[in-house]
Scaffold this motif. Structure first.
Motif, short mmCIF file in Angstrom:
data_model
loop_
_atom_site.label_atom_id
_atom_site.label_comp_id
_atom_site.label_asym_id
_atom_site.label_seq_id
_atom_site.Cartn_x
_atom_site.Cartn_y
_atom_site.Cartn_z
N VAL A 115 105.88 18.85 112.73
CA VAL A 115 105.87 18.87 111.27
C VAL A 115 105.83 20.33 110.81
O VAL A 115 104.97 21.10 111.24
N SER A 116 106.74 20.68 109.91
CA SER A 116 106.76 22.06 109.42
C SER A 116 107.37 22.12 108.03
O SER A 116 107.94 21.14 107.55
N VAL A 117 107.24 23.28 107.43
CA VAL A 117 107.94 23.58 106.18
C VAL A 117 108.90 24.73 106.49
O VAL A 117 108.76 25.41 107.51
N PRO A 118 109.90 24.97 105.63
CA PRO A 118 110.86 26.05 105.90
C PRO A 118 110.14 27.39 106.15
O PRO A 118 109.27 27.80 105.38
N GLY A 119 110.49 28.01 107.27
CA GLY A 119 109.89 29.30 107.62
C GLY A 119 108.61 29.21 108.40
O GLY A 119 108.08 30.24 108.84
N GLY A 120 108.09 28.01 108.61
CA GLY A 120 106.82 27.85 109.30
C GLY A 120 106.98 27.37 110.72
O GLY A 120 107.96 26.71 111.07
N ASN A 121 106.01 27.71 111.56
CA ASN A 121 105.96 27.17 112.92
C ASN A 121 105.46 25.72 112.87
O ASN A 121 104.67 25.37 111.99
N PRO A 122 105.88 24.90 113.81
CA PRO A 122 105.52 23.48 113.73
C PRO A 122 104.05 23.20 114.03
O PRO A 122 103.44 23.83 114.89
N ILE A 123 103.52 22.22 113.31
CA ILE A 123 102.26 21.58 113.69
C ILE A 123 102.62 20.38 114.54
O ILE A 123 103.46 19.56 114.15
N VAL A 124 102.01 20.28 115.71
CA VAL A 124 102.26 19.12 116.57
C VAL A 124 101.25 18.04 116.17
O VAL A 124 100.05 18.22 116.33
N PHE A 125 101.78 16.95 115.65
CA PHE A 125 100.95 15.86 115.15
C PHE A 125 101.03 14.67 116.11
O PHE A 125 102.07 14.39 116.70
N GLY A 126 99.91 13.98 116.27
CA GLY A 126 99.88 12.74 117.03
C GLY A 126 98.74 11.88 116.51
O GLY A 126 97.87 12.37 115.79
N GLU A 127 98.74 10.61 116.87
CA GLU A 127 97.67 9.75 116.36
C GLU A 127 97.42 8.55 117.26
O GLU A 127 98.26 8.15 118.07
N ILE A 128 96.23 8.00 117.09
CA ILE A 128 95.83 6.73 117.69
C ILE A 128 95.36 5.84 116.55
O ILE A 128 94.38 6.17 115.87
N ARG A 129 96.04 4.75 116.34
CA ARG A 129 95.65 3.82 115.29
C ARG A 129 94.75 2.75 115.89
O ARG A 129 95.12 2.09 116.86
N THR A 130 93.59 2.57 115.27
CA THR A 130 92.59 1.65 115.79
C THR A 130 92.46 0.45 114.84
O THR A 130 92.05 0.64 113.68
N PRO A 131 92.80 -0.74 115.29
CA PRO A 131 92.70 -1.92 114.41
C PRO A 131 91.29 -2.08 113.85
O PRO A 131 90.29 -1.98 114.59
N GLY A 132 91.22 -2.29 112.55
CA GLY A 132 89.93 -2.52 111.90
C GLY A 132 89.13 -1.27 111.60
O GLY A 132 88.03 -1.35 111.05
N ALA A 133 89.66 -0.10 111.96
CA ALA A 133 88.91 1.14 111.72
C ALA A 133 88.76 1.40 110.22
O ALA A 133 89.68 1.15 109.44
N THR A 134 87.60 1.91 109.84
CA THR A 134 87.32 2.19 108.43
C THR A 134 87.33 3.68 108.10
O THR A 134 87.11 4.06 106.95
N ARG A 135 87.57 4.50 109.09
CA ARG A 135 87.63 5.93 108.82
C ARG A 135 88.58 6.59 109.83
O ARG A 135 88.95 6.01 110.86
N THR A 136 88.95 7.84 109.50
CA THR A 136 89.89 8.59 110.33
C THR A 136 89.28 9.95 110.66
O THR A 136 88.77 10.64 109.77
N LEU A 137 89.36 10.32 111.93
CA LEU A 137 88.91 11.63 112.40
C LEU A 137 90.13 12.42 112.85
O LEU A 137 90.96 11.90 113.59
N ALA A 138 90.22 13.67 112.42
CA ALA A 138 91.31 14.54 112.84
C ALA A 138 90.75 15.64 113.73
O ALA A 138 89.69 16.20 113.45
N PHE A 139 91.48 15.97 114.80
CA PHE A 139 91.08 17.01 115.74
C PHE A 139 92.11 18.13 115.68
O PHE A 139 93.30 17.90 115.90
N TYR A 140 91.62 19.34 115.40
CA TYR A 140 92.49 20.50 115.22
C TYR A 140 92.29 21.49 116.38
O TYR A 140 91.18 21.73 116.84
#
Length: 504
Positions: free
Chosen positions: A80-105
């Protein structure tokens, strides 16, 4: 010294017991013990790809390599990037029934370097039996099935800052799944490719992809552990504002014998200007510099008071005969803004020096911003201070007429502006992170902010989220310098810690 080592070992003992108390960390330890060579091989492969942020081709190779690691684990990677930017590598694990999301940078780019300053090539990962400054020797990777000595060091750019968390997170995912454990939250991964270039496109990228990156909490996996090797949890970071200043003398260098005492010396003029900005104790004298600093609360002050003292040992280690800012401690001083000279140039030194009056002198300043401060305002305060010292100020190369018309001329360029950030330590999510970390690593050192910069504000502003910093590297890792390295035990501990946080 013996007392310090004993205290260090005692401080580390709870961490050993802690991993046994956390099921995910225990599973990660078991998995790691069975796969040490494979984990390090994957790490070595990633470290072998040059990662200087400005080298777009190599940055793309890094991003694609990390995406492939994530795809192998079913993490649905995207660049994921914007013009002129280096990419952010994004990935995810979707958990059925989860009520919150944690992001790891984490970030996969590294600081610029001069390979000649390194004991071994910076992109040829090299294992040593101890630190280079202690005479560490190159050793081969042990065979499959053999164990790594936890005190060995892996040398390469990015080893500690900041590819290690990428490997730790991927390995933790492997361990959790192999143990048949489940995730409680939705999990997102965001690996940035230009943090060492100031994260100049991070906020734009997140703002353009808010739904993709939305999370209740971002865990920023960067920075070194506390100097006693104890695990730390850090709730804020200082931003960076950079100001470059050039002052001018004669049109070209002049013979110092023929024109000394007559033609003004810009190096001397710059030195006087810089000394006007700070007193002998290190306090900044620029008017209004501290006005907008948001003070610490009682919980944060208590955390600072409880942090282990480290000043005397660090002075010995760094060969320092004095420190700035007394009687405040290092931990207290990094919660306030600073003004630092990053580097200075004027003519030449050493064997290349000649008897001249320089034509100009330049300094690059970094200002560490804390919560409440605005980089644009601080940059203007620096510029105004320079004017009060009698300089005619421009923001581009001055013309010949401007230099003739004014006794002192300075070009002042605010290269970038930053902001500090701080998450309250007493929030429920903050307390949960503390409990989780301490279930793995024993009693942690809690700090309201770190001295270095991380793009916390660039994450919080567009997403309306909170950030907490979870360090992993060894404090003596030489990050941003030559011979950057990661202590092997820090990688093992990081895998266990990431497993616990992933299942929080």
């Amino acid at each position: 010294m013996k007392r310090y080592v004993l205290a260090l070992l005692i401080g580390l003992l709870p961490a050993v017991a802690g991993a046994q108390a956390n099921p995910a960390a225990q599973a990660a330890r078991s998995w790691r013990q069975q796969h040490e060579r494979a984990i390090v091989d994957e790490f070595v492969t990633l470290l072998s790809i040059p990662n200087i942020a400005r080298d777009r081709e190599d940055i793309q190779r890094n991003a694609e390599a990390i995406a492939a690691m994530m795809a192998k684990r079913g993490l649905a990677p995207k660049l994921v990037s914007v013009p002129g930017g280096n990419p952010i590598v994004f990935g995810e694990i979707r958990t059925p029934g989860a009520t919150r999301t944690l992001a790891f940078y984490a970030h996969y780019d590294g600081q610029p370097l001069d390979a000649k300053e390194w004991a071994s090539p910076p992109f040829v990962p090299t294992l040593r039996d101890k630190p280079t400054e202690d005479g560490g020797q190159v050793i081969p990777l042990p065979p499959v099935g053999a164990t790594f000595d936890p005190e060995w060091r892996l040398y390469a750019r990015g080893a500690a800052d900041d590819k290690a968390p990428v490997i730790a997170l991927m390995t933790a995912v492997d361990a959790i799944r192999a143990a048949g454990m489940t995730f409680r939250a939705n999990i997102k991964f965001a690996f940035e490719g230009e943090e060492e270039a100031g994260s100049v496109n991070l906020e734009r990228t997140l703002a353009a992809n808010k739904d993709l990156f939305a999370a209740d909490l971002w865990l920023m996996c960067d920075a070194p552990l506390y100097q006693t090797r104890q695990q730390s949890i850090i709730f804020g970071a200082r931003g960076v504002t950079q100001v470059d200043i050039t002052v001018y003398g004669p049109r070209a260098e002049l013979h110092s014998g023929h024109y000394g005492n007559w033609a003004p010396n810009p190096a001397m003029s710059l030195a006087r200007l810089l000394t006007s900005m700070k007193d002998d104790k290190g306090r900044v004298l620029v008017e209004g510099f501290y006005d907008d600093v948001e003070p610490l609360g009682p919980v944060e002050k208590r955390a600072l008071a409880e942090a282990p003292a480290i000043g005397t040992d660090l002075m010995r280690q760094f060969w320092l005969g004095s420190t700035d800012g007394g009687p405040l401690t290092l931990n207290e001083l990094i919660t306030v803004p600073s003004l630092n000279i990053r580097g200075m140039t004027s003519s030449r030194t050493g064997a290349q020096a000649s008897n001249v009056i320089p034509a100009s002198a330049t300094v690059s300043i970094d200002i560490r911003m804390v919560k409440g401060m605005d980089g644009r305002k601080t940059g203007q305060q620096i510029t105004d201070h320079i004017r009060t010292q009698g300089f005619f100020v421009v923001d581009r190369e001055p013309t010949a007429d401007e230099r003739r018309a004014h006794p002192k001329v300075a070009k002042v360029v605010v290269v970038r502006t930053g902001a500090g950030s701080r998450t309250p330590m007493d929030l429920p999510i903050s307390q949960e992170v503390i409990r989780t970390v301490e279930s793995v690593r024993g009693r942690a050192v809690k700090l309201p902010t770190m001295g270095g910069g991380l793009p916390l504000a660039q994450v919080e502003r567009p997403l309306g989220t909170r950030t907490i910093v979870i360090p992993m590297g060894n404090h003596d890792n030489n990050q941003h310098s030559s011979d950057e390295n990661l202590r092997i035990q820090n990688l093992w501990d990081g895998i266990e810690l990431m497993a616990a946080l992933l299942t929080m």
